[in-house]
Scaffold this motif. Sequence first.
Motif, PDB file in Angstrom:
ATOM      1  N   GLU A 126     -19.246  14.190   3.215  1.00  0.00           N
ATOM      2  CA  GLU A 126     -19.609  12.831   3.628  1.00  0.00           C
ATOM      3  C   GLU A 126     -18.743  11.777   2.942  1.00  0.00           C
ATOM      4  O   GLU A 126     -18.293  10.827   3.572  1.00  0.00           O
ATOM      5  CB  GLU A 126     -21.081  12.570   3.299  1.00  0.00           C
ATOM      6  CG  GLU A 126     -22.059  13.356   4.161  1.00  0.00           C
ATOM      7  CD  GLU A 126     -23.477  13.251   3.655  1.00  0.00           C
ATOM      8  OE1 GLU A 126     -24.398  13.525   4.437  1.00  0.00           O
ATOM      9  OE2 GLU A 126     -23.679  12.913   2.464  1.00  0.00           O
ATOM     10  N   ILE A 127     -18.506  11.942   1.654  1.00  0.00           N
ATOM     11  CA  ILE A 127     -17.803  10.904   0.898  1.00  0.00           C
ATOM     12  C   ILE A 127     -16.288  11.083   0.933  1.00  0.00           C
ATOM     13  O   ILE A 127     -15.538  10.139   0.691  1.00  0.00           O
ATOM     14  CB  ILE A 127     -18.308  10.882  -0.566  1.00  0.00           C
ATOM     15  CG1 ILE A 127     -18.011   9.518  -1.215  1.00  0.00           C
ATOM     16  CG2 ILE A 127     -17.728  12.030  -1.388  1.00  0.00           C
ATOM     17  CD1 ILE A 127     -18.662   9.322  -2.575  1.00  0.00           C
ATOM     18  N   GLY A 128     -15.828  12.281   1.297  1.00  0.00           N
ATOM     19  CA  GLY A 128     -14.410  12.608   1.255  1.00  0.00           C
ATOM     20  C   GLY A 128     -13.496  11.665   2.004  1.00  0.00           C
ATOM     21  O   GLY A 128     -12.399  11.349   1.513  1.00  0.00           O
ATOM     22  N   VAL A 138     -16.339   3.358  -5.326  1.00  0.00           N
ATOM     23  CA  VAL A 138     -17.771   3.426  -5.044  1.00  0.00           C
ATOM     24  C   VAL A 138     -18.551   3.671  -6.330  1.00  0.00           C
ATOM     25  O   VAL A 138     -19.590   3.045  -6.586  1.00  0.00           O
ATOM     26  CB  VAL A 138     -18.070   4.528  -4.007  1.00  0.00           C
ATOM     27  CG1 VAL A 138     -19.570   4.832  -3.958  1.00  0.00           C
ATOM     28  CG2 VAL A 138     -17.587   4.099  -2.630  1.00  0.00           C
ATOM     29  N   ALA A 139     -18.056   4.587  -7.155  1.00  0.00           N
ATOM     30  CA  ALA A 139     -18.726   4.865  -8.432  1.00  0.00           C
ATOM     31  C   ALA A 139     -18.733   3.630  -9.326  1.00  0.00           C
ATOM     32  O   ALA A 139     -19.737   3.349 -10.001  1.00  0.00           O
ATOM     33  CB  ALA A 139     -18.044   6.036  -9.132  1.00  0.00           C
ATOM     34  N   GLU A 254     -24.152  15.377 -13.110  1.00  0.00           N
ATOM     35  CA  GLU A 254     -23.817  16.753 -13.458  1.00  0.00           C
ATOM     36  C   GLU A 254     -24.611  17.781 -12.652  1.00  0.00           C
ATOM     37  O   GLU A 254     -24.131  18.880 -12.403  1.00  0.00           O
ATOM     38  CB  GLU A 254     -24.052  16.983 -14.952  1.00  0.00           C
ATOM     39  CG  GLU A 254     -23.253  16.059 -15.853  1.00  0.00           C
ATOM     40  CD  GLU A 254     -21.761  16.223 -15.683  1.00  0.00           C
ATOM     41  OE1 GLU A 254     -21.307  17.329 -15.328  1.00  0.00           O
ATOM     42  OE2 GLU A 254     -21.028  15.231 -15.914  1.00  0.00           O
ATOM     43  N   ARG A 255     -25.843  17.431 -12.277  1.00  0.00           N
ATOM     44  CA  ARG A 255     -26.678  18.389 -11.549  1.00  0.00           C
ATOM     45  C   ARG A 255     -27.482  17.662 -10.475  1.00  0.00           C
ATOM     46  O   ARG A 255     -28.691  17.441 -10.614  1.00  0.00           O
ATOM     47  CB  ARG A 255     -27.628  19.120 -12.506  1.00  0.00           C
ATOM     48  CG  ARG A 255     -28.468  20.198 -11.825  1.00  0.00           C
ATOM     49  CD  ARG A 255     -29.228  21.024 -12.827  1.00  0.00           C
ATOM     50  NE  ARG A 255     -28.350  21.894 -13.590  1.00  0.00           N
ATOM     51  CZ  ARG A 255     -27.911  23.072 -13.140  1.00  0.00           C
ATOM     52  NH1 ARG A 255     -28.258  23.499 -11.946  1.00  0.00           N
ATOM     53  NH2 ARG A 255     -27.129  23.813 -13.884  1.00  0.00           N
ATOM     54  N   THR A 265     -20.901  13.827  -5.975  1.00  0.00           N
ATOM     55  CA  THR A 265     -20.485  13.442  -7.324  1.00  0.00           C
ATOM     56  C   THR A 265     -19.419  14.373  -7.909  1.00  0.00           C
ATOM     57  O   THR A 265     -18.844  14.074  -8.958  1.00  0.00           O
ATOM     58  CB  THR A 265     -21.691  13.412  -8.274  1.00  0.00           C
ATOM     59  OG1 THR A 265     -22.376  14.662  -8.206  1.00  0.00           O
ATOM     60  CG2 THR A 265     -22.641  12.288  -7.904  1.00  0.00           C
ATOM     61  N   SER A 266     -19.137  15.489  -7.234  1.00  0.00           N
ATOM     62  CA  SER A 266     -18.081  16.388  -7.687  1.00  0.00           C
ATOM     63  C   SER A 266     -16.791  16.204  -6.890  1.00  0.00           C
ATOM     64  O   SER A 266     -15.825  16.941  -7.085  1.00  0.00           O
ATOM     65  CB  SER A 266     -18.538  17.850  -7.602  1.00  0.00           C
ATOM     66  OG  SER A 266     -18.779  18.235  -6.256  1.00  0.00           O
ATOM     67  N   ALA A 267     -16.771  15.208  -6.004  1.00  0.00           N
ATOM     68  CA  ALA A 267     -15.583  14.961  -5.187  1.00  0.00           C
ATOM     69  C   ALA A 267     -14.452  14.396  -6.047  1.00  0.00           C
ATOM     70  O   ALA A 267     -14.677  13.726  -7.056  1.00  0.00           O
ATOM     71  CB  ALA A 267     -15.913  13.980  -4.060  1.00  0.00           C
ATOM     72  N   GLU A 268     -13.218  14.677  -5.625  1.00  0.00           N
ATOM     73  CA  GLU A 268     -12.054  14.143  -6.337  1.00  0.00           C
ATOM     74  C   GLU A 268     -12.117  12.620  -6.369  1.00  0.00           C
ATOM     75  O   GLU A 268     -12.346  11.978  -5.343  1.00  0.00           O
ATOM     76  CB  GLU A 268     -10.766  14.591  -5.647  1.00  0.00           C
ATOM     77  CG  GLU A 268      -9.505  14.113  -6.347  1.00  0.00           C
ATOM     78  CD  GLU A 268      -8.237  14.499  -5.615  1.00  0.00           C
ATOM     79  OE1 GLU A 268      -7.144  14.096  -6.083  1.00  0.00           O
ATOM     80  OE2 GLU A 268      -8.331  15.184  -4.567  1.00  0.00           O
ATOM     81  N   GLY A 269     -11.944  12.062  -7.537  1.00  0.00           N
ATOM     82  CA  GLY A 269     -11.991  10.616  -7.696  1.00  0.00           C
ATOM     83  C   GLY A 269     -13.277  10.112  -8.317  1.00  0.00           C
ATOM     84  O   GLY A 269     -13.307   9.007  -8.870  1.00  0.00           O
ATOM     85  N   PHE A 270     -14.350  10.926  -8.240  1.00  0.00           N
ATOM     86  CA  PHE A 270     -15.604  10.469  -8.840  1.00  0.00           C
ATOM     87  C   PHE A 270     -15.472  10.577 -10.357  1.00  0.00           C
ATOM     88  O   PHE A 270     -15.108  11.619 -10.883  1.00  0.00           O
ATOM     89  CB  PHE A 270     -16.798  11.289  -8.357  1.00  0.00           C
ATOM     90  CG  PHE A 270     -18.114  10.574  -8.534  1.00  0.00           C
ATOM     91  CD1 PHE A 270     -18.630   9.809  -7.507  1.00  0.00           C
ATOM     92  CD2 PHE A 270     -18.807  10.628  -9.737  1.00  0.00           C
ATOM     93  CE1 PHE A 270     -19.825   9.119  -7.662  1.00  0.00           C
ATOM     94  CE2 PHE A 270     -19.996   9.949  -9.909  1.00  0.00           C
ATOM     95  CZ  PHE A 270     -20.510   9.193  -8.871  1.00  0.00           C
TER      96      PHE A 270
END
Length: 344
Positions: A126-128, A138-139, A254-255, A265-270
């Motif tokens: 979704e966020i990619g 966004v973060a 983290e979880r 939250t594990s996407a590149e850039g976050f």
Amino acid sequence: MSDENTGTGEGLPGLDLDRLRSYLDREVPGLVSGPLTGHVITGGKSNLTYVVTDGTGSWVVRRPPLGHVLATAHDMAREYRVMTALRDTDVPVPRTHHLCEDTEVLGAPFYVMEHVGGTAFRTQEEIGPLGADGIHAVAERLVTTLGRLHAVDPATVGLADFGRPDGYLERQVRRWSKQLEASRSRDIPGIDELRDRLARTIPEPSAPAIVHGDYRLDNVLVTDDGELTAVLDWEMATLGDPLVDLGLMLVYRERPVTGGDHPATSAEGFPSSAELVEMYAAATGRDVSRLGWYVAFGCFKLAVIAEGIHFRHGQGLTVGAGFDGIGDVVAPLVERAHTMLKED
């Protein structure tokens, strides 16, 4: 947002659209102009959220879950009041339309609010499309918005009596300990020891502020170009130590409990957790040196919430998909909390 159960009311547990339409015609004349259809918004694991439409306009209806409602949780009036109070601040919230505390209408209190555009990002997929730079932005907005919330003077928006900041952390540990007992249906290794460790090591609190209570990426709406349009899910809002919001946000970093094996939250850039903390400290000037305790408390709180949902799911009282594995997050959360307290 993903959704399911589109229809005129059949297959919408907890929402009788005919009764809702009649009630709104009487209490909020002119809001609705025709027969209602609706669907459940999935992804949330607590209060039930529906989008309803008359074919011209659309609104969101929120009500508590079906069955086994924990004491003090799922407070519709609390959500409604805080969003109404924040509507003229720089914290983005949906515009509220009506609160109904008469349980005869839908079987539980509920409220109606504006349907705001945007996506609650849960997965990398979704966020990619925002790309690494867009995801990082966004973060940053997520953290900046949290800082803005914590900078709002409760008295100026009519929330001076919204909570009791003195003794807030002690009461929070007691509250979630009681919620644990109300949801306990199996042995959870280490959770009682965690409760006791948290109670023994409570830090000096940060200056009080409005606390969201469940602040995370998928409780905000974001447009396709990365603008944050609304903060949602205010059911646990109060006045207290704002670092509990930061601690819990890091637990979700983290979880996360949504997003499967590839959460947003594990996407590149976050940003990493350390980067998020630096952003918050820079935005607010607050002391974050005891943040390990707040992260541990966030783990405990989320473990208790997940255990309550696991309990309801076992009774067949959850609505929507995605609940089968909710009980599996409890043990890892307890383990992480113990680790954080060792490091604090």
